[in-house]
Design a protein around this motif. Sequence first.
Motif, PDB file in Angstrom:
ATOM      1  N   GLN A   1       0.001  11.662   3.561  1.00 40.35           N
ATOM      2  CA  GLN A   1      -0.444  12.484   4.699  1.00 40.35           C
ATOM      3  C   GLN A   1      -0.135  13.938   4.397  1.00 40.35           C
TER       4      GLN A   1
ATOM      5  N   LEU B   1       3.722  13.963   3.050  1.00 38.14           N
ATOM      6  CA  LEU B   1       4.471  12.846   3.610  1.00 38.14           C
ATOM      7  C   LEU B   1       3.862  11.554   3.069  1.00 38.14           C
TER       8      LEU B   1
ATOM      9  N   TYR C   1       0.173   5.320   1.236  1.00 40.49           N
ATOM     10  CA  TYR C   1      -0.690   6.319   1.840  1.00 40.49           C
ATOM     11  C   TYR C   1       0.015   7.672   1.771  1.00 40.49           C
TER      12      TYR C   1
ATOM     13  N   PHE D   1       0.842  -1.202   0.000  1.00 43.41           N
ATOM     14  CA  PHE D   1       0.000   0.000   0.000  1.00 43.41           C
ATOM     15  C   PHE D   1       0.873   1.247   0.000  1.00 43.41           C
TER      16      PHE D   1
ATOM     17  N   PHE E   1       3.769   7.343   2.909  1.00 43.01           N
ATOM     18  CA  PHE E   1       4.067   6.135   3.658  1.00 43.01           C
ATOM     19  C   PHE E   1       3.787   4.899   2.807  1.00 43.01           C
TER      20      PHE E   1
ATOM     21  N   PHE F   1       4.139  -0.154   8.570  1.00 41.15           N
ATOM     22  CA  PHE F   1       4.384   1.072   7.834  1.00 41.15           C
ATOM     23  C   PHE F   1       5.865   1.409   7.813  1.00 41.15           C
ATOM     24  N   GLY F   2       6.302   1.994   6.711  1.00 41.57           N
ATOM     25  CA  GLY F   2       7.616   2.599   6.671  1.00 41.57           C
ATOM     26  C   GLY F   2       7.624   3.897   7.460  1.00 41.57           C
ATOM     27  N   LYS F   3       8.801   4.500   7.592  1.00 44.65           N
ATOM     28  CA  LYS F   3       8.930   5.709   8.406  1.00 44.65           C
ATOM     29  C   LYS F   3       8.473   6.962   7.679  1.00 44.65           C
TER      30      LYS F   3
END
Lengths: 115, 116
Positions: A38, A88, A36, A34, A90, A105-107
């Motif tokens: 932000q 941002l 995402y 996935f 992710f 999740f990645g950072k």
Amino acid sequence: AQSVAQPEDQVNVAEGNPLTVKCTYSVSGNPYLFWYVQYPNRGLQFLLKYITGDNLVKGSYGFEAEFNKSQTSFHLKKPSALVSDSALYFCAVIKRGGSQGNLIFGKGTKLSVKP
Amino acid sequence: GAGVSQSPSNKVTEKGKDVELRCDPISGHTALYWYRQRLGQGLEFLIYFQGNSAPDKSGLPSDRFSAERTGESVSTLTIQRTQQEDSAVYLCASSLVASGRYNEQFFGPGTRLTVL
């Protein structure tokens, strides 16, 4: 153990240029993947996902991502960046058949698009 | 339709106080998740509810953290005796769960918790 790596803390792109945000993962078996996004002071929004089938997945806002099993990567791309894409991003992964709660999740990678 | 909502949007509290954070998931979503996002960092999984199954609490950082969910609706995350390191944005998400596939999560706007 499952993990996701986003090797770049920040990506800077000029408006109109192509952008790539990198993601590599470590999961046994075939994963669900996935992306995402932000935006400032807002919650995460789903962009796209890879479940099965075509390795090139198209998502919202003109973004796409390519699943590469041999390189265990799922890089996010867009042919022509917009200033409004600054946010941002992710990457996330879950093991197929694993617990539904175990989304890793990645950072995050901060994308900055300059006019 | 309505998305995931969270309240309050901001909470400032003093060290040692208890706080309750609320999440209203999307109607019909059987799965509900809580995450913590510290400043400049990624999402840290806290807890996962699915229908009437026992919740997956594997991400809760200490016994000061607990969460409840009433059926397939509202959830509350409680932090007892807050510490300064609890300061973060707490995100709630919900999703549909269907056998044999994994659906994307829809996130709320978050609650920004500041512990003084």
